[in-house]
Write a protein that holds these residues in place. Structure first.
Motif, mmCIF file in Angstrom:
data_model
loop_
_atom_site.group_PDB
_atom_site.id
_atom_site.type_symbol
_atom_site.label_atom_id
_atom_site.label_comp_id
_atom_site.label_asym_id
_atom_site.label_seq_id
_atom_site.Cartn_x
_atom_site.Cartn_y
_atom_site.Cartn_z
ATOM 1 N N HIS A 1 0.869 -1.241 -0.010
ATOM 2 C CA HIS A 1 -0.048 0.082 -0.209
ATOM 3 C C HIS A 1 0.696 1.481 0.078
ATOM 4 O O HIS A 1 0.464 2.430 -0.342
ATOM 5 C CB HIS A 1 -0.947 0.109 1.264
ATOM 6 N N HIS A 2 2.209 1.092 0.203
ATOM 7 C CA HIS A 2 2.854 2.164 0.618
ATOM 8 C C HIS A 2 3.871 2.329 -0.975
ATOM 9 O O HIS A 2 4.548 3.366 -0.948
ATOM 10 C CB HIS A 2 3.855 2.416 1.668
ATOM 11 N N LYS A 3 3.596 1.519 -1.941
ATOM 12 C CA LYS A 3 4.627 1.616 -3.005
ATOM 13 C C LYS A 3 3.868 2.441 -3.960
ATOM 14 O O LYS A 3 3.007 2.019 -5.007
ATOM 15 C CB LYS A 3 4.610 0.070 -3.808
ATOM 16 N N THR A 4 3.908 3.912 -3.620
ATOM 17 C CA THR A 4 3.262 4.817 -4.534
ATOM 18 C C THR A 4 4.403 5.894 -4.914
ATOM 19 O O THR A 4 5.390 6.081 -4.489
ATOM 20 C CB THR A 4 2.201 5.462 -3.720
ATOM 21 N N SER B 1 15.247 -7.957 -4.951
ATOM 22 C CA SER B 1 16.461 -6.983 -4.770
ATOM 23 C C SER B 1 17.429 -7.282 -6.039
ATOM 24 O O SER B 1 18.321 -6.591 -6.117
ATOM 25 C CB SER B 1 17.164 -7.090 -3.666
ATOM 26 N N VAL B 2 17.222 -8.287 -6.965
ATOM 27 C CA VAL B 2 18.304 -8.599 -7.914
ATOM 28 C C VAL B 2 17.632 -8.228 -9.281
ATOM 29 O O VAL B 2 16.564 -8.767 -9.534
ATOM 30 C CB VAL B 2 18.710 -10.037 -7.846
ATOM 31 N N GLY B 3 18.377 -7.657 -10.137
ATOM 32 C CA GLY B 3 17.856 -7.586 -11.439
ATOM 33 C C GLY B 3 17.529 -6.335 -12.037
ATOM 34 O O GLY B 3 17.243 -6.006 -13.159
ATOM 35 N N GLY B 4 17.696 -5.181 -11.066
ATOM 36 C CA GLY B 4 17.337 -3.893 -11.532
ATOM 37 C C GLY B 4 16.030 -3.258 -11.815
ATOM 38 O O GLY B 4 15.772 -2.149 -12.134
ATOM 39 N N LYS B 5 14.994 -4.028 -11.640
ATOM 40 C CA LYS B 5 13.408 -3.427 -11.772
ATOM 41 C C LYS B 5 13.188 -2.951 -10.806
ATOM 42 O O LYS B 5 13.217 -3.450 -9.314
ATOM 43 C CB LYS B 5 12.655 -4.803 -12.063
ATOM 44 N N THR B 6 12.838 -1.579 -10.751
ATOM 45 C CA THR B 6 12.119 -1.009 -9.694
ATOM 46 C C THR B 6 10.943 -0.289 -10.229
ATOM 47 O O THR B 6 10.752 -0.042 -11.283
ATOM 48 C CB THR B 6 13.295 0.363 -9.333
ATOM 49 N N ALA B 7 9.949 -0.143 -9.221
ATOM 50 C CA ALA B 7 8.457 0.400 -9.688
ATOM 51 C C ALA B 7 7.554 0.529 -8.416
ATOM 52 O O ALA B 7 8.039 -0.116 -7.452
ATOM 53 C CB ALA B 7 7.924 -0.977 -10.472
ATOM 54 N N VAL B 8 6.696 1.258 -8.670
ATOM 55 C CA VAL B 8 5.635 1.321 -7.757
ATOM 56 C C VAL B 8 4.324 1.135 -8.280
ATOM 57 O O VAL B 8 4.174 0.968 -9.735
ATOM 58 C CB VAL B 8 5.554 3.039 -6.943
ATOM 59 N N ASN B 9 3.197 1.230 -7.660
ATOM 60 C CA ASN B 9 1.840 0.600 -8.020
ATOM 61 C C ASN B 9 1.035 2.007 -8.352
ATOM 62 O O ASN B 9 1.407 2.936 -8.000
ATOM 63 C CB ASN B 9 1.186 -0.247 -6.845
ATOM 64 N N VAL C 1 4.687 1.663 -12.781
ATOM 65 C CA VAL C 1 5.534 2.797 -13.003
ATOM 66 C C VAL C 1 6.918 2.380 -12.417
ATOM 67 O O VAL C 1 6.974 2.293 -11.198
ATOM 68 C CB VAL C 1 4.886 4.074 -12.334
ATOM 69 N N GLY C 2 7.809 2.427 -13.321
ATOM 70 C CA GLY C 2 8.964 2.255 -12.769
ATOM 71 C C GLY C 2 10.348 2.354 -13.801
ATOM 72 O O GLY C 2 10.062 3.072 -14.711
ATOM 73 N N ALA C 3 11.522 1.941 -13.300
ATOM 74 C CA ALA C 3 12.572 1.934 -14.274
ATOM 75 C C ALA C 3 13.461 0.803 -13.955
ATOM 76 O O ALA C 3 13.343 0.209 -13.033
ATOM 77 C CB ALA C 3 13.413 3.503 -13.923
ATOM 78 N N TYR C 4 14.423 0.695 -15.041
ATOM 79 C CA TYR C 4 15.662 -0.355 -14.639
ATOM 80 C C TYR C 4 16.683 0.475 -14.215
ATOM 81 O O TYR C 4 17.202 1.300 -14.872
ATOM 82 C CB TYR C 4 15.869 -0.898 -16.274
ATOM 83 N N TRP C 5 17.176 0.198 -12.983
ATOM 84 C CA TRP C 5 18.232 0.870 -12.265
ATOM 85 C C TRP C 5 19.071 -0.179 -11.756
ATOM 86 O O TRP C 5 18.535 -0.553 -10.489
ATOM 87 C CB TRP C 5 17.659 1.997 -11.464
ATOM 88 N N GLN C 6 20.221 -0.955 -12.291
ATOM 89 C CA GLN C 6 20.805 -1.914 -11.325
ATOM 90 C C GLN C 6 21.699 -1.247 -10.368
ATOM 91 O O GLN C 6 22.129 -0.219 -10.369
ATOM 92 C CB GLN C 6 21.731 -2.316 -12.366
ATOM 93 N N PRO C 7 21.481 -1.952 -9.292
ATOM 94 C CA PRO C 7 22.265 -1.720 -7.822
ATOM 95 C C PRO C 7 23.786 -1.949 -8.060
ATOM 96 O O PRO C 7 24.150 -2.388 -8.961
ATOM 97 C CB PRO C 7 21.819 -2.529 -6.714
ATOM 98 N N ARG C 8 24.572 -1.480 -7.265
ATOM 99 C CA ARG C 8 25.889 -1.372 -7.409
ATOM 100 C C ARG C 8 26.211 -2.694 -6.472
ATOM 101 O O ARG C 8 27.604 -3.337 -6.923
ATOM 102 C CB ARG C 8 26.666 -0.220 -6.667
ATOM 103 N N ALA C 9 25.565 -3.128 -5.589
ATOM 104 C CA ALA C 9 25.716 -4.539 -4.941
ATOM 105 C C ALA C 9 24.631 -4.836 -4.188
ATOM 106 O O ALA C 9 23.656 -3.996 -3.935
ATOM 107 C CB ALA C 9 26.755 -4.338 -4.056
ATOM 108 N N VAL C 10 24.348 -6.157 -3.913
ATOM 109 C CA VAL C 10 23.251 -6.491 -3.291
ATOM 110 C C VAL C 10 23.916 -7.410 -2.032
ATOM 111 O O VAL C 10 24.649 -8.449 -2.301
ATOM 112 C CB VAL C 10 22.313 -7.526 -3.942
ATOM 113 N N LEU C 11 23.443 -7.329 -0.801
ATOM 114 C CA LEU C 11 23.997 -7.737 0.491
ATOM 115 C C LEU C 11 22.751 -8.547 1.107
ATOM 116 O O LEU C 11 22.018 -8.115 1.891
ATOM 117 C CB LEU C 11 24.616 -6.798 1.438
#
Length: 356
Positions: free
Chosen positions: A76-79, A140-148, A156-166
């Motif tokens: 509900h907070h992915k806006t 967390s892996v793959g660079g897909k970011t989005a909100v509802n 609504v989103g963008a492809y944005w790869q992280p620099r690292a995932v821990l």
């Protein structure tokens, strides 16, 4: 890092997401959050905005001046409103393009913080510390970011790869049982897209196998032009079920039901035989996941089909990733009567759940 923390990180699984100049590593194991200062130093960030859904004792110090922004975890907070607020907080802190964002939380936190990082100053580095099983195996892996949007999930989103995932598996010790089940939904669907049977393996190995599979697919198709659609196995109905139940059904639970449905639909279309259809249900049930449509709006075929038409893959009628003679692949233009009939073949309610 201290000598002890260096040994912990060295003993962890390390998976490369091979994307050329955007390549990065996913570190999986207990205590790997201790690597955060080294990762931040490697980026060259002077300041960090930490978006955290976890208490202070579980939010690591990035080793440079930082601000901690409490996350709003949950679908509900992915806006867009929350993403705007994050960007405003970044600006208030004076974050620049030479700095970084760190997310600490479940998949909704990595999604929203990742999108905010992609948009702020047209892109600042982001590091993810996923704290739920679902986020560690997938989100967390793959660079897909989005909100509802009210009209649909992740529109609504963008492809944005992280620099690292821990992926620190110590975070998983704090999860309630339902959050474990939620993550198992993504692990179960991996059975049908190339990971093989992961049931019964130690959780660190289950995470690593899931990440290895996803990393190989993402490296081949970063922006969802074709092969990456395989990762959406079970998701077409899964996303519709989330919407239909007002997100009372968790993502992994919905994907589990969607995976069973994918088997039923593939069987109706003659793509797989009865034994393989039954295997879909048995694999999902083994993890203690639901295999039946939820009673109420979640079992209304007309409403679910309308929601499935909003799926991002649906460029040519109803589209599903389905098992078949060549393995899993996108199948476009599936006739609506076949989808309705497959939904009618699904049990409704609590029937059909269990474990092995």
């Amino acid at each position: 890092m201290t000598e002890g923390s260096e040994a912990t990180v060295a003993a962890a699984h390390r998976v490369e997401v091979a994307l050329g100049e955007r390549a990065y590593h996913v570190h999986i194991g207990p205590g790997v959050r201790a690597a955060l200062p080294e990762v931040v130093a490697g980026i060259g960030a002077r300041r960090v905005a930490v978006v955290s859904a976890r208490p202070p004792e579980w939010t690591p110090d990035p080793g440079v001046p930082s601000v901690v922004i409490p996350a709003r975890d949950g679908e509900h907070h992915k806006t867009l409103g929350w993403v705007e607020e994050l960007c405003r907080r970044f600006a208030d802190f004076g974050l620049s393009r030479s700095d970084a964002v760190v997310s600490v939380g479940g998949g909704t936190t990595t999604d929203a913080a990742g999108l905010a990082a992609a948009l702020y100053h047209r892109g600042v580095p982001v590091v993810h510390l996923p704290t739920s099983l679902l986020a560690q195996v997938d989100a967390s892996v793959g660079g897909k970011t989005a909100v509802n949007l009210p009209q649909g999930k992740n529109l609504v989103g963008a492809y944005w790869q992280p620099r690292a995932v821990l992926c620190d598996t110590e975070y998983l010790t704090t999860l309630p049982r339902r959050e474990w089940t939620n993550g198992y939904g993504e692990i179960a669907r991996c059975h049908f897209i190339g990971a093989g049977d992961l049931y019964g393996l130690p959780v660190q190995e289950q995470i690593a196998a899931s990440v290895v599979l996803k990393a190989s697919i993402v490296a081949d198709d970063e922006r969802d032009a074709g092969p990456r659609h395989l990762l959406n196995y079970g998701h077409t109905l899964g996303h519709a079920l989330e919407r239909a139940t007002g997100y009372r059904l968790r993502h992994g639970e919905a994907v589990a039901i969607g995976t069973v449905f994918a088997g039923v639909l593939a069987g109706r279309l003659g793509r797989i035989g009865p034994d393989r259809v039954a295997e879909h249900r048995s694999v999902v049930a083994a993890y203690g996941l639901p295999t039946a449509l939820p009673a109420g709006p979640g079992s209304d075929a007309g409403a679910l089909i309308a929601l499935m038409r909003l799926d991002k893959k649906a460029t040519d009628g109803l589209t599903f990733v389905l098992d078949g003679p060549r393995g899993a692949e996108p199948v476009r233009g599936v006739p609506e009567p076949e989808v309705a009939a497959a939904l009618a073949d699904m049990p409704v309610g609590d029937a059909g759940t269990g474990g092995r």
